[in-house]
Design a protein around this motif. Structure first.
Motif, PDB file in Angstrom:
ATOM      1  N   SER A  53       0.926  -1.060  -0.088  1.00  0.00           N
ATOM      2  CA  SER A  53       0.056  -0.026   0.000  1.00  0.00           C
ATOM      3  C   SER A  53       0.737   1.208  -0.019  1.00  0.00           C
ATOM      4  CB  SER A  53      -0.951   0.101   1.156  1.00  0.00           C
ATOM      5  OG  SER A  53      -0.304  -0.051   2.611  1.00  0.00           O
ATOM      6  N   GLY A  54       2.059   1.118  -0.496  1.00  0.00           N
ATOM      7  CA  GLY A  54       3.072   2.173  -0.634  1.00  0.00           C
ATOM      8  C   GLY A  54       4.371   1.751  -1.208  1.00  0.00           C
ATOM      9  N   VAL A  55       5.377   2.750  -0.678  1.00  0.00           N
ATOM     10  CA  VAL A  55       6.685   2.535  -1.100  1.00  0.00           C
ATOM     11  C   VAL A  55       7.730   2.865   0.097  1.00  0.00           C
ATOM     12  CG1 VAL A  55       6.115   3.302  -3.337  1.00  0.00           C
ATOM     13  CG2 VAL A  55       7.418   5.056  -1.890  1.00  0.00           C
ATOM     14  N   GLN A  56       8.905   2.188  -0.103  1.00  0.00           N
ATOM     15  CA  GLN A  56       9.930   2.400   0.882  1.00  0.00           C
ATOM     16  C   GLN A  56      11.079   2.969   0.275  1.00  0.00           C
ATOM     17  OE1 GLN A  56      10.944   3.533   3.600  1.00  0.00           O
ATOM     18  NE2 GLN A  56      10.651   1.589   5.214  1.00  0.00           N
ATOM     19  N   PHE A  57      11.999   4.099   0.978  1.00  0.00           N
ATOM     20  CA  PHE A  57      13.245   4.629   0.478  1.00  0.00           C
ATOM     21  C   PHE A  57      14.182   3.482   0.595  1.00  0.00           C
ATOM     22  CE2 PHE A  57      10.908   8.565   1.225  1.00  0.00           C
ATOM     23  CZ  PHE A  57      11.227   9.254  -0.193  1.00  0.00           C
ATOM     24  N   TYR A  58      15.102   3.330  -0.424  1.00  0.00           N
ATOM     25  CA  TYR A  58      16.032   2.223  -0.542  1.00  0.00           C
ATOM     26  C   TYR A  58      17.048   2.854  -1.369  1.00  0.00           C
ATOM     27  CZ  TYR A  58      18.711  -2.227  -1.419  1.00  0.00           C
ATOM     28  OH  TYR A  58      19.311  -2.898  -1.521  1.00  0.00           O
ATOM     29  N   ARG A  59      18.529   2.884  -0.387  1.00  0.00           N
ATOM     30  CA  ARG A  59      19.687   3.445  -0.996  1.00  0.00           C
ATOM     31  C   ARG A  59      19.192   5.010  -1.446  1.00  0.00           C
ATOM     32  NH1 ARG A  59      23.814  -0.128  -0.754  1.00  0.00           N
ATOM     33  NH2 ARG A  59      23.243  -2.178  -0.584  1.00  0.00           N
ATOM     34  N   ASP A  60      19.585   5.473  -2.807  1.00  0.00           N
ATOM     35  CA  ASP A  60      19.257   6.783  -3.476  1.00  0.00           C
ATOM     36  C   ASP A  60      17.893   6.657  -4.177  1.00  0.00           C
ATOM     37  OD1 ASP A  60      20.258   4.999  -5.490  1.00  0.00           O
ATOM     38  OD2 ASP A  60      21.434   6.499  -6.247  1.00  0.00           O
ATOM     39  N   GLY A  61      17.022   5.571  -3.861  1.00  0.00           N
ATOM     40  CA  GLY A  61      15.957   5.436  -4.819  1.00  0.00           C
ATOM     41  C   GLY A  61      14.627   5.071  -4.063  1.00  0.00           C
ATOM     42  N   ILE A  62      13.553   4.402  -4.445  1.00  0.00           N
ATOM     43  CA  ILE A  62      12.559   3.597  -3.917  1.00  0.00           C
ATOM     44  C   ILE A  62      12.321   2.188  -4.267  1.00  0.00           C
ATOM     45  CG2 ILE A  62      11.341   5.806  -3.267  1.00  0.00           C
ATOM     46  CD1 ILE A  62       9.682   5.252  -5.788  1.00  0.00           C
ATOM     47  N   VAL A  63      11.605   1.523  -3.540  1.00  0.00           N
ATOM     48  CA  VAL A  63      11.415   0.002  -3.643  1.00  0.00           C
ATOM     49  C   VAL A  63       9.965  -0.088  -3.661  1.00  0.00           C
ATOM     50  CG1 VAL A  63      11.771  -0.738  -1.516  1.00  0.00           C
ATOM     51  CG2 VAL A  63      11.817  -2.400  -2.919  1.00  0.00           C
ATOM     52  N   PHE A  64       9.449  -0.896  -4.509  1.00  0.00           N
ATOM     53  CA  PHE A  64       7.691  -0.887  -4.518  1.00  0.00           C
ATOM     54  C   PHE A  64       7.475  -2.101  -5.415  1.00  0.00           C
ATOM     55  CE2 PHE A  64       9.890   1.593  -7.981  1.00  0.00           C
ATOM     56  CZ  PHE A  64       9.320   0.878  -9.401  1.00  0.00           C
ATOM     57  N   PHE A 277       3.258   6.631   5.638  1.00  0.00           N
ATOM     58  CA  PHE A 277       4.105   7.671   5.285  1.00  0.00           C
ATOM     59  C   PHE A 277       5.710   7.485   5.386  1.00  0.00           C
ATOM     60  CE2 PHE A 277       6.936  11.350   6.687  1.00  0.00           C
ATOM     61  CZ  PHE A 277       6.297  12.440   5.917  1.00  0.00           C
ATOM     62  N   LYS A 278       6.600   7.764   4.432  1.00  0.00           N
ATOM     63  CA  LYS A 278       7.861   7.419   4.442  1.00  0.00           C
ATOM     64  C   LYS A 278       8.898   8.477   4.172  1.00  0.00           C
ATOM     65  CE  LYS A 278       6.973   3.030   5.270  1.00  0.00           C
ATOM     66  NZ  LYS A 278       7.215   2.612   6.608  1.00  0.00           N
ATOM     67  N   LEU A 279       9.993   8.922   4.795  1.00  0.00           N
ATOM     68  CA  LEU A 279      10.738  10.112   4.343  1.00  0.00           C
ATOM     69  C   LEU A 279      12.132   9.737   4.078  1.00  0.00           C
ATOM     70  CD1 LEU A 279      10.522  13.293   6.430  1.00  0.00           C
ATOM     71  CD2 LEU A 279      12.710  12.468   5.626  1.00  0.00           C
ATOM     72  N   SER A 280      12.917  10.251   3.133  1.00  0.00           N
ATOM     73  CA  SER A 280      14.129   9.888   2.928  1.00  0.00           C
ATOM     74  C   SER A 280      15.052  10.305   3.967  1.00  0.00           C
ATOM     75  CB  SER A 280      14.615  10.653   1.691  1.00  0.00           C
ATOM     76  OG  SER A 280      16.027  10.591   1.263  1.00  0.00           O
TER      77      SER A 280
END
Length: 592
Positions: A53-64, A277-280
């Motif tokens: 139901s969302g994404v997560q920050f991973y390294r310098d990008g996002i995972v989805f 909610f996710k923040l870099s």
């Protein structure tokens, strides 16, 4: 929905923000209030595929999660039977860029917003169901060399140790230092449905979960927690008054506990459900969250949050500071922010005698909102300790300035506060005990009252003693012949004198060292180890312009440091740069 493409602060929150944004304090008509655009929210073009139901920050990008039918690398004849899997991409302004599989050979069809990573992306905790009949549990995975000689995310087969019952455990949020984990669960201690719990790292295992209390938890559900680089807590709840459905709330971390939840206003929240909610953690300038619509058949929408540079310049450096500003502007609704939990138990006789009388029955989890006390609590005062004796106290808070209140009330008792200065902050402690075991009860009570980082520390003659508490306790309990100091076979604990810096030789004071700065925090972290390019480095921390800066490496030339800088940038710190230090102080010239 009250937006077409970009949402901005509603008028009431805007007017409150004026008190905190002096640069924009000039009076303007409603149509001219451009200072409201401190933060902007844009639709992000990415289909959210269940169970995610969302994404997560991973390294310098996002995972989805995405469907392999949309993977351009697949042959056209094979796309008809694509499957859902986790992908990684560097986000563009309103859509994900070119993406690749999160794990090339192993499938990760799990909720990506329920993934959480340690600081160097070598350990991941995530949520999945062990079997069809079992509820969700939290698992651990490591990024390591697989049998195919490639690095892969390899999961442990059993859930983490505290997932030992039939309860649901979901959406772990790991702190930046990896020492604590917040998650959502319906354990028996829950005040309502799903509550937020916290667990602490204990070696390679995790402690028994502790309910975060009714300062945060309600008779409703608390979901999808997240901890930013400064340990501020974000989560969704339908038990606190807001815009409707699930709203996203912000709790500022003040060094020892979380403040009361603040609604992120109509800037973020809608009458529908706002979640995940996710923040870099890289630069703190980008965040994502999801709005799940109540209208049947309408797909959930992902939103991207950024600073509006023209308006944010000179006021906030990142989204953490922007949300903290918004939180201070939101009125404190005492009755609505912390609803009283309805799930109660009959108090135990011993507890009833120890606690002052209150109007409501004693609840299973200690209330964070203090009930009116009919009579002042008795202050716990201990006799002056023997100068050679060890004393154990519970440290519960660290602040940049001295604490105004010299006492603290917890568990119905009032304790004197002992304060000492170390590593640039004032540390506050409560209680005086002859052993760590005797202090454990106060530590647990303080954690239940919201001081989630409370821990036991040792002192000798009011100076902090470092080392293993087990060894220090053994020294304290060892028999001491008359006229002789304690002498055991174990290495003696080292006494810190934090207010007095160690002396440096003239050569050390004049030594020029190049380091790579890669992160900054609002709270001190002290020295810790990081891994870049397979090499471990001990960090160096210094204070500059109101923030603590963290560096790695020690080099004699800028050219040598540049190699580490490039590696650190590859691993998710694009703003890493080389600095020059002399005698452990930064030299304010540009390193070449």
């Amino acid at each position: 929905m009250k937006i077409s493409t970009t949402k901005i602060l509603s008028l009431p929150a805007t007017m409150l923000l004026m008190a905190f944004t002096a640069g924009f304090a000039s009076a303007q008509s409603p149509g001219q209030q451009n200072f409201t655009n401190l933060v902007k929210v844009d639709r992000f073009s990415l289909d959210l595929i269940p169970p995610s139901s969302g994404v997560q920050f991973y390294r310098d990008g996002i995972v989805f999660l995405s469907d392999t039918k949309g993977d351009a690398r697949m042959l056209e004849s094979h796309t008809s039977f694509g499957k859902t899997d986790a992908y990684y991409a560097i986000p563009l302004d309103t859509a994900a860029g070119s993406h690749s599989l999160f794990s090339p050979t192993l499938s990760w069809q799990v909720p990506t917003e329920a993934m959480t990573f340690n600081y160097d992306y070598t350990v991941m905790y995530y949520t999945r169901k062990p079997s069809i009949r079992e509820p969700e549990k939290i698992f651990k995975a490591k990024y390591e060399l697989a049998k195919n000689k490639k690095h892969e995310w390899i999961s442990e087969t059993k859930p983490v140790s505290f997932c030992s019952d039939r309860s649901l455990y979901s959406h772990p949020a790991l702190s930046p230092d990896g020492e604590k984990m917040v998650f959502s669960s319906n354990r028996s201690e829950s005040l309502g449905g799903l509550d937020l719990f916290i667990s602490y790292r204990e070696g390679t295992e995790w402690s028994a979960p502790i309910n975060l209390g009714n300062l945060i938890n309600t008779k409703g559900d608390e979901l999808t927690p997240f901890l930013d680089q400064d340990n501020n807590l974000y989560f969704s709840s339908d038990g606190i008054s807001g815009s409707g459905g699930y709203d996203i709330f912000f709790c500022r971390y003040n060094g020892g506990k979380w403040d009361k939840p603040a609604n992120l206003t109509e800037l973020i929240n809608t009458p529908d459900d706002d979640l995940a909610f996710k923040l870099s953690r890289t630069d703190g300038k980008t965040a994502f969250y999801t709005t799940r619509y109540k209208q049947a058949g309408k797909a959930p929408q992902l939103f991207r949050v950024t600073l509006r540079d023209q308006m944010a310049l000179g006021n906030v450096r990142n989204l953490q500071e922007a949300f903290s500003l918004i939180a201070r502007a939101v009125p404190a609704l005492e009755e609505e922010i912390v609803p009283v939990a309805t799930k109660q138990e009959e108090p135990e006789p011993a507890a009833q005698e120890a606690l002052p009388p209150v109007e409501k029955p004693v609840q299973k989890v200690a209330e964070a909102v203090k009930a009116p006390e009919p009579a002042p609590a008795t202050v716990e005062k201990q006799a002056a300790p023997d100068p050679d004796a060890f004393v154990f106290r519970v440290q519960f808070q660290a602040t940049p300035a001295k604490r105004a209140d010299r006492t603290i009330t917890t568990g119905g008792k009032k304790y004197d506060v002992f304060e000492y200065f170390y590593n640039g902050t004032y540390k506050s402690c409560a209680g005086e005990f002859p052993s760590p075991a005797a202090a454990a009860g106060l530590q647990a009570q303080l954690r239940r009252d919201g001081y989630s980082d409370a821990f036991v520390v040792a002192f000798k003659n009011n100076e902090r003693v470092t080392g293993s508490l087990q060894n220090i306790a053994a020294q304290a309990s060892a028999p001491k012949p008359a006229g002789e100091a304690v002498n055991t076979q174990r290495a003696p604990a080292q006494v810190q004198k934090p207010a007095k810096p160690a002396a440096q030789s003239t050569a050390a004071q004049d030594k020029i060292v190049y380091r790579v700065q890669f992160a900054s925090y609002m709270q001190p972290r002290g020295s810790f180890e990081v891994t870049f390019g397979g090499t471990r480095y001990k960090t160096f921390e210094y204070m500059y312009n109101g923030a603590y800066r963290v560096c790695a490496g020690e080099f004699s030339t800028s050219a040598e440091a540049s190699g580490l800088r490039k590696q650190i940038m590859k691993e998710g710190y694009p703003d890493a740069f080389v600095i020059l230090t002399k005698g452990n102080e930064r030299v304010t010239v540009t390193a070449q």
